[in-house]
Design an enzyme around this catalytic site. Structure first.
Site, PDB file in Angstrom:
ATOM      1  N   CYS A 251      36.186  53.029  24.811  1.00  9.75           N
ATOM      2  CA  CYS A 251      37.498  53.680  24.786  1.00  9.75           C
ATOM      3  C   CYS A 251      37.395  55.095  24.213  1.00  9.75           C
ATOM      4  O   CYS A 251      36.824  55.962  24.849  1.00  9.75           O
ATOM      5  CB  CYS A 251      38.499  52.818  24.026  1.00  9.75           C
ATOM      6  SG  CYS A 251      40.227  53.176  24.461  1.00  9.75           S
ATOM      7  N   HIS A 336      38.248  47.678  27.441  1.00 12.16           N
ATOM      8  CA  HIS A 336      37.887  46.840  26.288  1.00 12.16           C
ATOM      9  C   HIS A 336      37.215  45.542  26.729  1.00 12.16           C
ATOM     10  O   HIS A 336      37.888  44.545  27.011  1.00 12.16           O
ATOM     11  CB  HIS A 336      39.125  46.546  25.451  1.00 12.16           C
ATOM     12  CG  HIS A 336      39.582  47.712  24.645  1.00 12.16           C
ATOM     13  ND1 HIS A 336      39.061  48.005  23.400  1.00 12.16           N
ATOM     14  CD2 HIS A 336      40.474  48.683  24.931  1.00 12.16           C
ATOM     15  CE1 HIS A 336      39.637  49.098  22.935  1.00 12.16           C
ATOM     16  NE2 HIS A 336      40.484  49.539  23.854  1.00 12.16           N
ATOM     17  N   GLU A 338      35.725  43.493  24.921  1.00 13.22           N
ATOM     18  CA  GLU A 338      35.794  42.487  23.848  1.00 13.22           C
ATOM     19  C   GLU A 338      37.157  41.813  23.759  1.00 13.22           C
ATOM     20  O   GLU A 338      37.364  40.958  22.894  1.00 13.22           O
ATOM     21  CB  GLU A 338      35.488  43.164  22.512  1.00 13.22           C
ATOM     22  CG  GLU A 338      36.659  43.837  21.819  1.00 13.22           C
ATOM     23  CD  GLU A 338      37.247  45.035  22.563  1.00 13.22           C
ATOM     24  OE1 GLU A 338      38.416  45.360  22.345  1.00 13.22           O
ATOM     25  OE2 GLU A 338      36.523  45.648  23.375  1.00 13.22           O
TER      26      GLU A 338
END
Length: 366
Positions: A251, A336, A338
């Site tokens: 990001c 993202h 995760e």
């Protein structure tokens, strides 16, 4: 019937009247929207929303409460949350508090019972802008004046980054990763631990010399809020570490890596925020459904001659979503992988980074 007691005033003069929850203080922040159907706790506690208030497009928010395990940061930096219907009676065996209670404790203002579909269309068509959540009795012209005097804030990373080094260890670690905290999500740390990495989280302005003294196997540049051009310390750090350590950015970290290589970034009209963004992996040809939260992006045309190769591209608008420099073991991704409350199509990126550290010759090469 509960009487409407709060209002949302946009910079363009539009007003939405509703019912307050959370903190009752007046707040001014950039207004953005998120299309996720679940995960409001993770969104609330994501430091990337520092200086912003979020309009949730999914209508019912608060129905499963807040639990002690799903926070994405150690303190909440969001300014406000806007929802269609707020539920203050959660039904969830894991819940320990209501969303309103947690927002009140963190001074985050909330407003419900407004037309979030209309509001989202305004943001989509006009772009992100400043707004105020305030008492319904406040003079609207005075609110607009305060909004314009406030302006957009900068250097949010300094507000959210850790002030001291902290450690997240895992049993039988294979590698040690230094994570530069620009607003890091805790689930990123958890993922590194799951993949056998000890993590040393350092402030965003930690020096190159101090990082190298930690003898890491890799450097991670985290997500975070605001304009990547403001984070000059981390841009310079990436320049110094390139070729000396495998580097991974997510990001904001992805944008910072781009700037360190000489690419350019820009602010998007309304950004990408949600849990269902399709991205094409240009290496494998596969489509990944991704979780995203960003206002800025790398200009893909500016990659030419930088040494970075585009690896991922947004299917909807063609935005650049990933880069790599295999010669120097550098990879970055805009979304993202995760995400705890979203798709898991991209978790392989952690494994790829582990492989980069192994090929680079990490001290625990196994």
């Amino acid at each position: 019937m509960i009487t409407k007691d709060r209002k949302l005033v946009l910079e363009n003069g539009m007003v939405f009247e509703g019912i307050g929850f959370g903190s009752k203080k007046d707040v001014i922040a950039e207004i953005v929207f998120n299309t996720s159907m679940v995960g409001y706790q993770e969104i609330l506690s994501d430091s990337s929303y520092c200086g912003q208030m979020v309009c949730m497009t999914y209508p019912l928010i608060g129905n499963y409460g807040i639990n002690d395990d799903d926070y994405e940061s150690k303190s909440i930096k969001m300014s406000g949350m806007i929802v269609r219907e707020y539920n203050d009676l959660p039904s969830n065996f894991r819940a320990t508090k209501t969303l309103s209670d947690v927002m009140d404790e963190a001074n985050v203002a909330g407003i419900s019972d407004i037309d979030t579909r209309k509001l989202t269309r305004i943001i989509r068509d006009s772009g992100s802008q400043l707004a105020m959540i305030c008492d319904i009795s406040k003079d609207t012209n005075e609110a607009i004046k305060e909004i314009k005097e406030r302006g957009f804030i900068h250097n949010q990373v300094d507000l959210v980054s850790t002030k001291k080094v902290w450690f997240a260890r895992t049993p039988y670690p294979r590698y040690t990763v230094v994570a530069v905290d620009c607003g890091i999500k805790l689930n990123i740390v958890r993922k590194f631990n799951q993949y056998g990495c000890d993590v040393i989280v350092v402030p965003y302005n930690y020096s190159y010399e101090d990082i190298m003294e930690l003898n890491p196997d890799g450097l991670f540049i985290s997500n975070g809020p605001g304009d990547p051009e403001d984070v000059t310390e981390v841009i310079e750090l990436v320049k110094k570490c390139k070729g000396k350590l495998p580097i991974f950015g997510i990001c904001l970290g992805h944008q910072i890596i781009g700037l360190a290589y000489g690419a350019k970034t820009y602010k998007m009209k309304f950004g990408h925020r949600g849990g269902n963004h399709p991205v094409k992996n240009l290496i494998s040809g596969k489509i990944e459904i991704t979780s995203q939260n960003h206002s800025f992006a790398i200009d893909k045309e500016s990659l030419k001659g930088t040494g970075l190769e585009m690896t991922h591209q947004n299917v909807i608008d063609g935005e650049l979503e990933g880069t790599r420099d295999l010669e120097n073991s550098v990879v970055s991704i805009q979304y993202h992988p995760e995400s705890a409350a979203g798709p898991e199509d991209s978790e392989y990126l952690f494994k790829q980074y582990i492989d980069l550290m192994k090929k680079f010759g990490g001290k625990k090469n196994a």
